[in-house]
Structure formats: C-alpha cells, structure tokens
Design an enzyme around this catalytic site. Structure first.
Site: not given
Ligand code: BV8
Ligand code: ZN
Length: 256
Positions: A100, A130
């Site tokens: 991602q 992404h």
């Molecule tokens: C779409 C690029 C539809 C930009 C990013 C259901 C189905 C479909 C869509 C949705 C749905 N529900 C909600 C949606 C909408 C939305 C969504 O998911 N919203 C969320 C917030 C609820 N999804 C979308 O909009 C997607 N599009 O489905 O479109 C559609 C279809 C047809 C026509 C039109 C539309 C697009 C989503 C893409 C967004 N872009 N990135 C940029 O980076 O600027 S996503 C962004 O979040 C990053 O890429 C990131 O990687 C990603 C996910 O977050 P995580 O990677 O999990 O990072 P996070 O900080 O949350 O967590 C870190 C984890 O690491 C933690 O658990 C932590 O404990 C752990 N950690 C910490 N340290 C360590 C560690 N683990 C291991 N080792 C360590 N040392």
C-alpha cells in the site's frame, strides 16, 4: 513449536505466498506511518490532504505536502524487512509482494538484490497498489513521469504542468475516493486467491480495498500471518499473529 516457527514453516511450505505491506514496514526506515504519532503534517491528517477535493481546493498546499514527503523519503533507505522480503521473493517462485506504500522502498530493495544463479531481482518487484510518491502525472491526459522533477510549491504559478497538454500535473498516487488501477488490483487479488499464505506486515488494516486481500486468502481456506506491534482488524482472521517490529521479525521468517 513457537508462533515464529509455525509462521516460518507455513511460509517455507507454501507454493504461493502473497505479502501485503503497509506503512509499518517502512517505520524503521524513518518514514512516518499514516495513523501513528508521526502521521501528522502541519496539523493536517493524511486523509484530509490525500484527496482529489483537497487538490482541487488548494493544489499548492497538497503539492507542498508531497514535495515535503518526497524529500523526507529521499533520505530513507529500505530496512531489514524490505531487504529480507526482496531476497526471499527473488530466490524462489511464487512470492508476490503487494504494498500500500508509495515510498518506493520495496522497489529499492528489489534493485539491491544481486542477480545470480536462481536469484532474479525482477521477482521481487512490488505491486504498488496506491502508486508512487516519486511519480508525477497529468490531471487531464495520460502523460506520466515515473520520477518527477522537484516541485516548487511556493505559488500556483510555479506548480508543475503537463508537457503534453499544459494541464496541471499531480502526484502519481491513488487518493482516497479514487479507484485503484484496474490491472493492479486484479493482479493483487489474483495473487491473494492463489496464495496458500498471506503474510501481512505493518498495516492497520483500515484502508480498502487493500485490507481485504488477507480475507481473500483466508476465504480460500489458507493461512494469514500478521506482523505488527499492535492488534488490528486483521488479527481476528490471522492464523498466527506476531507482535513486534517488522525489521526484527520478518528476516527470521524468510531467511534461508
Ligand atoms: C477506492 C496513497 C473506490 C496516497 C493511500 C470499502 C471499499 C472501497 C473503498 C472504501 C471502503 N471503505 C472505505 C473506503 C474508502 C477509502 C478507505 O479505505 N478509507 C479508509 C480511511 C476507511 N478507500 C479508498 O478511497 C480507495 N479507493 O476504494 O475507490 C472507487 C471505486 C470506483 C470509482 C471511484 C472510487 C483508495 C485508497 C487509497 C488511498 N491512498 N495512499 C498517499 O500516500 O498520499 S492509502 C494510505 O493509507 C497509504 O498508502 C498507507 O499505506 C495506507 C494504509 O495505511 P497503513 O499502511 O495501514 O498505515 P497506518 O499508519 O494506518 O498503519 C501502520 C501500521 O503499522 C499500524 O498498524 C502500526 O501498528 C504498524 N507498525 C508501526 N510500526 C511498525 C508497524 N508494523 C511493523 N513494524 C513496525 N516497526
Ligand atoms: Zn496532459
């Protein structure tokens, strides 16, 4: 048998493995995660800026954020988890790395793998769900630059324009509310369906449709291994959940 041994043997015995990574795999490289403490920039949350609406409203501010992230990531290197996954994927068949992340660190780790008998770095190339922070593309036509020029975001007038049609250019990433590239998502989910194991590393399992990948593997009756210091929604479907940092845990899971 410890959980790590169990995970290790599941990965060793699986003909096909899909690896799904999130921002956590790059945390030890110094890249801030999205939802962790370092996920803020000038008091904005990523979800507020990584959207087409934010860009339409204030392209200068959004470009300022992306240019800041490009400069930050330029100082970051792949960590032990990226390198271990790249070497493992390059040295055997059947491993797909799906990320991602847009930081390019998996691709950098793949490039660092030395080509030799039985080791093909191309097999470690990630599927970047992404897009890529480094890329710049046109808001109107299909012009795209894999590694964009440095952006001067001091004013609207200095923002990058498409050399082909003159429209405003944008970062080559997928924003919230935007569809993922059809071919990319199909390749990722095909890997999820055919995998005997899904190894999930460093994702909060919040963002869709990426987070569903683990469920796809699980539904086809196969194993899910999670590596994360914290519990996530994926923990509930994990066969094995390993609590700890990716850089410390992942190399031991895939070492020869
Ligand atoms: C779409 C690029 C539809 C930009 C990013 C259901 C189905 C479909 C869509 C949705 C749905 N529900 C909600 C949606 C909408 C939305 C969504 O998911 N919203 C969320 C917030 C609820 N999804 C979308 O909009 C997607 N599009 O489905 O479109 C559609 C279809 C047809 C026509 C039109 C539309 C697009 C989503 C893409 C967004 N872009 N990135 C940029 O980076 O600027 S996503 C962004 O979040 C990053 O890429 C990131 O990687 C990603 C996910 O977050 P995580 O990677 O999990 O990072 P996070 O900080 O949350 O967590 C870190 C984890 O690491 C933690 O658990 C932590 O404990 C752990 N950690 C910490 N340290 C360590 C560690 N683990 C291991 N080792 C360590 N040392
Ligand atoms: Zn154009």
């Amino acid at each position: 048998m410890t959980d790590r041994d169990r995970a290790r043997s599941l990965l060793r015995d699986a003909a096909r493995v899909v690896v799904l990574t999130g921002a956590g795999v790059s945390a030890e490289s110094g890249v801030p995660t999205f939802r962790g403490a370092g996920g803020l920039w000038k008091s904005f949350r990523a979800e507020e800026l990584a959207t087409p609406e934010a860009f339409a409203r204030d392209p200068r501010l959004v470009w300022e954020w992306y240019q800041w992230r490009r400069e930050l990531v330029a100082e970051c290197a792949p960590n032990a988890a990226h390198h271990a996954l790249a070497r493992w994927a390059a040295s055997r068949d059947g491993v797909a790395i799906v990320t991602q992340n847009v930081d390019g660190l998996h691709a950098a780790a793949a490039r660092a793998v030395e080509r030799r008998d039985g080791v093909d770095p191309a097999r470690a190339e990630p599927i970047e769900l992404h897009g890529s922070l480094a890329a710049t593309r046109c808001t109107r036509c299909d012009w795209r630059e894999p590694v964009g020029q440095r952006v001067d975001a001091t004013s609207r007038e200095t923002l990058p324009r498409c050399p082909a049609c003159g429209a405003l250019a944008r970062p080559g990433v997928v924003w919230f509310g935007e569809a993922l590239d059809e071919r990319t998502i199909r390749a990722a989910f095909a890997a999820g369906e055919s995998a005997g194991v899904c190894l999930v590393v460093g994702t909060s399992g919040v963002v869709q449709p990426a987070a569903s990948l683990a469920g796809v593997t699980r539904r086809s009756g196969d194993a899910v291994i999670e590596v994360n210091p914290d519990e996530t929604p994926i923990t509930a479907i994990a066969t094995v959940s390993l609590r700890g940092p990716a850089g410390e845990i992942v190399p031991g899971l895939v070492a020869p």
